[in-house]
Design a protein around this motif. Structure first.
Motif, PDB file in Angstrom:
ATOM      1  N   ALA A  77       0.905  -1.124  -0.194  1.00 34.98           N
ATOM      2  CA  ALA A  77       0.016  -0.057  -0.007  1.00 34.98           C
ATOM      3  C   ALA A  77       0.953   1.186  -0.090  1.00 34.98           C
ATOM      4  O   ALA A  77       0.516   2.223  -0.636  1.00 34.98           O
ATOM      5  N   TYR A  78       1.975   1.208   0.618  1.00 34.55           N
ATOM      6  CA  TYR A  78       2.996   2.260   0.857  1.00 34.55           C
ATOM      7  C   TYR A  78       3.372   2.530  -0.432  1.00 34.55           C
ATOM      8  O   TYR A  78       3.373   3.742  -1.016  1.00 34.55           O
ATOM      9  N   GLU A  79       3.799   1.487  -1.293  1.00 39.99           N
ATOM     10  CA  GLU A  79       4.663   1.603  -2.578  1.00 39.99           C
ATOM     11  C   GLU A  79       3.467   2.327  -3.605  1.00 39.99           C
ATOM     12  O   GLU A  79       3.747   2.876  -4.605  1.00 39.99           O
ATOM     13  N   ALA A  80       1.930   2.009  -3.207  1.00 47.94           N
ATOM     14  CA  ALA A  80       1.084   2.618  -4.206  1.00 47.94           C
ATOM     15  C   ALA A  80       0.485   4.099  -3.696  1.00 47.94           C
ATOM     16  O   ALA A  80      -0.397   4.679  -4.172  1.00 47.94           O
ATOM     17  N   GLY A  81       1.581   4.584  -2.702  1.00 49.28           N
ATOM     18  CA  GLY A  81       1.244   5.971  -2.363  1.00 49.28           C
ATOM     19  C   GLY A  81       0.523   6.254  -1.091  1.00 49.28           C
ATOM     20  O   GLY A  81       0.318   7.354  -0.579  1.00 49.28           O
ATOM     21  N   GLN A  82      -0.100   5.287  -0.345  1.00 52.05           N
ATOM     22  CA  GLN A  82      -0.713   5.325   0.885  1.00 52.05           C
ATOM     23  C   GLN A  82       0.416   5.739   2.136  1.00 52.05           C
ATOM     24  O   GLN A  82       1.268   5.063   2.168  1.00 52.05           O
ATOM     25  N   ARG A  83      -0.104   6.776   2.784  1.00 52.15           N
ATOM     26  CA  ARG A  83       0.802   7.080   3.898  1.00 52.15           C
ATOM     27  C   ARG A  83       0.071   7.012   5.398  1.00 52.15           C
ATOM     28  O   ARG A  83       0.971   7.140   6.464  1.00 52.15           O
ATOM     29  N   SER A  84      -1.246   6.830   5.440  1.00 51.61           N
ATOM     30  CA  SER A  84      -1.645   6.741   6.918  1.00 51.61           C
ATOM     31  C   SER A  84      -2.354   5.286   7.039  1.00 51.61           C
ATOM     32  O   SER A  84      -3.230   4.773   6.282  1.00 51.61           O
ATOM     33  N   PHE A  85      -2.073   4.739   8.038  1.00 52.15           N
ATOM     34  CA  PHE A  85      -2.332   3.363   8.291  1.00 52.15           C
ATOM     35  C   PHE A  85      -2.966   3.437   9.808  1.00 52.15           C
ATOM     36  O   PHE A  85      -2.432   3.919  10.970  1.00 52.15           O
ATOM     37  N   GLY A  86      -3.865   2.428  10.163  1.00 55.50           N
ATOM     38  CA  GLY A  86      -4.732   2.325  11.446  1.00 55.50           C
ATOM     39  C   GLY A  86      -4.409   1.081  11.880  1.00 55.50           C
ATOM     40  O   GLY A  86      -4.722  -0.095  11.362  1.00 55.50           O
ATOM     41  N   GLU A  87      -3.856   1.017  13.203  1.00 57.74           N
ATOM     42  CA  GLU A  87      -3.896  -0.372  13.890  1.00 57.74           C
ATOM     43  C   GLU A  87      -4.896  -0.409  15.099  1.00 57.74           C
ATOM     44  O   GLU A  87      -5.132   0.515  15.886  1.00 57.74           O
ATOM     45  N   ASN A  88      -5.552  -1.612  15.464  1.00 58.33           N
ATOM     46  CA  ASN A  88      -6.411  -1.806  16.387  1.00 58.33           C
ATOM     47  C   ASN A  88      -5.848  -2.386  17.720  1.00 58.33           C
ATOM     48  O   ASN A  88      -6.349  -2.081  18.736  1.00 58.33           O
ATOM     49  N   TYR A  89      -4.721  -2.957  17.602  1.00 60.61           N
ATOM     50  CA  TYR A  89      -4.015  -3.773  18.685  1.00 60.61           C
ATOM     51  C   TYR A  89      -2.920  -3.294  18.865  1.00 60.61           C
ATOM     52  O   TYR A  89      -1.853  -3.235  18.215  1.00 60.61           O
ATOM     53  N   VAL A  90      -2.489  -2.984  20.166  1.00 63.23           N
ATOM     54  CA  VAL A  90      -1.336  -2.294  20.768  1.00 63.23           C
ATOM     55  C   VAL A  90      -0.164  -2.869  20.278  1.00 63.23           C
ATOM     56  O   VAL A  90       0.872  -2.250  19.366  1.00 63.23           O
ATOM     57  N   GLN A  91       0.362  -4.172  20.774  1.00 65.65           N
ATOM     58  CA  GLN A  91       1.407  -4.826  20.519  1.00 65.65           C
ATOM     59  C   GLN A  91       1.804  -4.814  19.025  1.00 65.65           C
ATOM     60  O   GLN A  91       2.776  -4.848  18.669  1.00 65.65           O
ATOM     61  N   GLN A 113       9.525  -1.808  12.968  1.00 69.33           N
ATOM     62  CA  GLN A 113       9.752  -2.621  11.575  1.00 69.33           C
ATOM     63  C   GLN A 113       9.843  -1.541  10.497  1.00 69.33           C
ATOM     64  O   GLN A 113      10.663  -1.766   9.602  1.00 69.33           O
ATOM     65  N   LEU A 114       9.014  -0.709  10.449  1.00 69.97           N
ATOM     66  CA  LEU A 114       8.885   0.147   9.361  1.00 69.97           C
ATOM     67  C   LEU A 114       9.522   1.826   9.969  1.00 69.97           C
ATOM     68  O   LEU A 114       9.107   2.774   9.122  1.00 69.97           O
ATOM     69  N   SER A 115      10.262   1.572  10.716  1.00 71.27           N
ATOM     70  CA  SER A 115      10.632   3.106  11.266  1.00 71.27           C
ATOM     71  C   SER A 115      11.462   3.926  10.293  1.00 71.27           C
ATOM     72  O   SER A 115      11.627   4.944  10.544  1.00 71.27           O
ATOM     73  N   ASP A 116      12.001   3.172   9.418  1.00 73.42           N
ATOM     74  CA  ASP A 116      12.756   3.801   8.346  1.00 73.42           C
ATOM     75  C   ASP A 116      11.968   4.579   7.424  1.00 73.42           C
ATOM     76  O   ASP A 116      12.329   5.849   6.528  1.00 73.42           O
ATOM     77  N   LEU A 117      10.521   4.384   7.424  1.00 69.47           N
ATOM     78  CA  LEU A 117       9.767   5.281   6.588  1.00 69.47           C
ATOM     79  C   LEU A 117       8.921   6.358   7.330  1.00 69.47           C
ATOM     80  O   LEU A 117       7.937   6.176   7.971  1.00 69.47           O
ATOM     81  N   THR A 118       9.723   7.530   7.342  1.00 71.24           N
ATOM     82  CA  THR A 118       9.571   8.509   8.103  1.00 71.24           C
ATOM     83  C   THR A 118       8.147   9.247   8.060  1.00 71.24           C
ATOM     84  O   THR A 118       7.727   9.973   8.951  1.00 71.24           O
ATOM     85  N   ASP A 119       7.719   8.946   6.600  1.00 68.65           N
ATOM     86  CA  ASP A 119       6.582   9.952   6.345  1.00 68.65           C
ATOM     87  C   ASP A 119       4.921   9.005   6.510  1.00 68.65           C
ATOM     88  O   ASP A 119       4.077   9.550   5.879  1.00 68.65           O
ATOM     89  N   ILE A 120       5.342   7.985   7.078  1.00 71.25           N
ATOM     90  CA  ILE A 120       3.849   7.162   7.435  1.00 71.25           C
ATOM     91  C   ILE A 120       3.375   7.981   8.741  1.00 71.25           C
ATOM     92  O   ILE A 120       4.140   8.167   9.627  1.00 71.25           O
TER      93      ILE A 120
END
Length: 227
Positions: free
Chosen positions: A46-60, A68-75
């Motif tokens: 999804a990121y490679e298709a231009g999506q930058r906002s992601f929602g997660e329901n479960y904390v851990q 894991q994706l900390s290098d992608l600073t624009d998410i």
């Protein structure tokens, strides 16, 4: 079999169509891709298709993906699920948004545990708009008190309201619920400078939500497939 990129494009097209039908500006509704239970590889697609906002329901699970994706600073990472008191620290340290704030205790802990080197944490107040026992969120009459409390927290930035309306409502019930949300949002949007987010609407009610002023829709299965 459609790819994630193709399904994402379809979701964007539906938002564009719904926004135009509601006679609203073309960029007035943001897409939050709900990636809960999905692997990092799906988020990357999804990121490679231009999506930058992601929602997660479960904390851990969410924290692990952020790391894991900390290098992608624009998410922009959004926590949209309920948070227990013992999980506020890791949420405050890793997420950009928390949409599920529903009591002062959680707001206070998120504020106190937000690292000083990070920007204030964007938060939305979750409303239990249809007063369902099975759902988290505060009652409408509690909203003003929580708004005032959050506005006193220096490490939080109150951005708006989030709600999950009743599933499969009648047309009349749906219109009433969404109209109430729109009125509440307008009230605070007018009086508070950064109150700009009405997070409501999923795949099943996206058109009606946008018609009633939603600024952010949360779509998961239609992008990533069934869990």
């Amino acid at each position: 079999m459609q790819t994630i990129a193709e399904r994402l494009e379809s979701a964007r097209a539906e938002i564009v169509q719904a926004t135009a039908s509601a006679h609203r500006p073309s960029n007035s509704v943001k897409l939050l891709a709900v990636s809960k239970t999905k692997p990092v590889s799906d988020i990357m697609a999804a990121y490679e298709a231009g999506q930058r906002s992601f929602g997660e329901n479960y904390v851990q699970e969410g924290v692990e993906k952020v790391q894991q994706l900390s290098d992608l600073t624009d998410i922009d990472w959004h926590m949209i699920g309920p948070i227990q008191s013992n999980k506020t620290k890791v949420v405050a340290e890793h997420f950009d948004w928390v949409q599920s704030v529903d009591r002062e205790k959680i707001a206070r802990r998120l504020n106190d545990q937000r690292p000083a080197h990070m920007a204030p944490l964007n938060v939305c107040i979750q409303l239990n708009i249809d007063d369902e026992a099975s759902k988290a969120g505060i009652a409408v009459e509690q909203l003003d008190g929580l708004v005032n409390f959050i506005n006193l927290q220096p490490r939080l930035q109150l951005r708006g309201i989030m709600a999950i309306p009743k599933a499969n409502p009648s047309g009349e019930q749906q219109a009433k619920t969404l109209s109430t949300l729109a009125e509440l949002f307008a009230q605070y949007h007018t009086s508070l400078s950064n109150f700009d987010t009405l997070s409501v609407g999923m795949s099943s009610d996206i058109h009606q939500a946008i018609k009633h002023g939603s600024t952010m829709v949360r779509i998961g299965t239609a992008i990533f497939g069934k869990r």
